[in-house]
Scaffold this motif. Structure first.
Motif, short mmCIF file in Angstrom:
data_model
loop_
_atom_site.label_atom_id
_atom_site.label_comp_id
_atom_site.label_asym_id
_atom_site.label_seq_id
_atom_site.Cartn_x
_atom_site.Cartn_y
_atom_site.Cartn_z
N TYR A 41 0.84 -1.20 0.00
CA TYR A 41 0.00 0.00 0.00
C TYR A 41 0.87 1.25 0.00
CZ TYR A 41 -3.12 3.67 1.57
OH TYR A 41 -3.80 4.85 1.67
N ALA A 42 1.98 1.21 0.74
CA ALA A 42 2.89 2.36 0.76
C ALA A 42 3.48 2.62 -0.62
CB ALA A 42 4.00 2.13 1.79
N ILE A 43 3.68 1.56 -1.39
CA ILE A 43 4.19 1.72 -2.76
C ILE A 43 3.06 2.12 -3.70
CG2 ILE A 43 5.20 0.46 -4.71
CD1 ILE A 43 6.67 -1.26 -2.60
N ALA A 44 1.90 1.46 -3.56
CA ALA A 44 0.79 1.66 -4.50
C ALA A 44 0.19 3.05 -4.41
CB ALA A 44 -0.29 0.61 -4.25
N LYS A 45 0.23 3.68 -3.25
CA LYS A 45 -0.37 5.02 -3.17
C LYS A 45 0.45 6.06 -3.90
CE LYS A 45 1.47 6.32 1.35
NZ LYS A 45 1.11 6.62 2.73
N ARG A 46 1.68 5.74 -4.28
CA ARG A 46 2.51 6.65 -5.07
C ARG A 46 2.34 6.42 -6.56
NH1 ARG A 46 4.66 5.81 -0.28
NH2 ARG A 46 5.84 7.43 0.79
N PRO A 50 -5.58 4.44 -10.84
CA PRO A 50 -6.12 3.09 -11.04
C PRO A 50 -5.06 2.00 -10.95
CG PRO A 50 -6.01 4.27 -13.12
CD PRO A 50 -5.64 5.24 -12.04
N LEU A 51 -3.83 2.29 -11.34
CA LEU A 51 -2.79 1.26 -11.35
C LEU A 51 -2.43 0.80 -9.94
CD1 LEU A 51 -0.83 -0.41 -13.06
CD2 LEU A 51 0.82 1.45 -12.80
N GLY A 52 -2.32 1.73 -9.00
CA GLY A 52 -2.00 1.36 -7.63
C GLY A 52 -3.06 0.48 -7.01
N GLY A 53 -4.33 0.82 -7.21
CA GLY A 53 -5.41 0.02 -6.67
C GLY A 53 -5.50 -1.35 -7.31
N ILE A 54 -5.29 -1.41 -8.61
CA ILE A 54 -5.36 -2.68 -9.32
C ILE A 54 -4.25 -3.61 -8.86
CG2 ILE A 54 -5.07 -3.78 -11.59
CD1 ILE A 54 -6.58 -1.33 -12.76
#
Length: 138
Positions: A41-46, A50-54
């Protein structure tokens, strides 16, 4: 090992011996999954929205989809391990059953994420229109 530390270590091991192995395994698996998802999540929020959530949903589906393991001492196991075991043993029904479970969890997560993003966009648009109405002099 020092003498005072060996007593502590013996006490810790005796406490762990009293806990069933299945409970320890499931606890370690759940905590490990939560730690991995929190780090991702720490990586995906950056990442772009849509890509981070997917990617978070895909990793969640791979790590957290449960299945029932095969064999005499079967229990709950991650579907990814069942899938890998099926690939290694070339057991097609095992491969497809675990892959379908992972795909189902991924589809449910992506659909829920789609509706959540629509809800948040609608909520942000509603709040923006309220702000404009309040601040206008007319």
């Amino acid at each position: 090992m020092r003498e005072d530390q060996s007593g502590i270590w013996t006490n810790v091991l005796s406490v762990l011996d009293s806990i069933p192995e299945d409970s320890i395994a499931i606890t370690v698996y759940v905590l490990g999954t939560l730690i991995i998802l929190w780090c991702w999540y720490a990586i995906a929020k950056r990442m772009p929205s849509p890509l981070g959530g997917i990617t978070w949903v895909v990793i969640f589906a791979i790590l957290a989809t449960p299945t029932i393991s095969e064999g005499p001492n079967s229990g709950i196991a991650p579907a990814a391990f069942g899938f890998l075991f099926g690939v290694l043993t070339k057991d097609s029904p095992l491969i497809w059953s675990n892959l379908s479970l992972i795909a189902f969890v991924m589809a449910v997560g992506l659909i829920a994420g789609y509706f959540w993003s629509k809800y948040r966009a609608n909520k942000a648009a509603t709040q923006a229109s309220k702000t404009v109405k309040i601040s206008s002099p007319l």
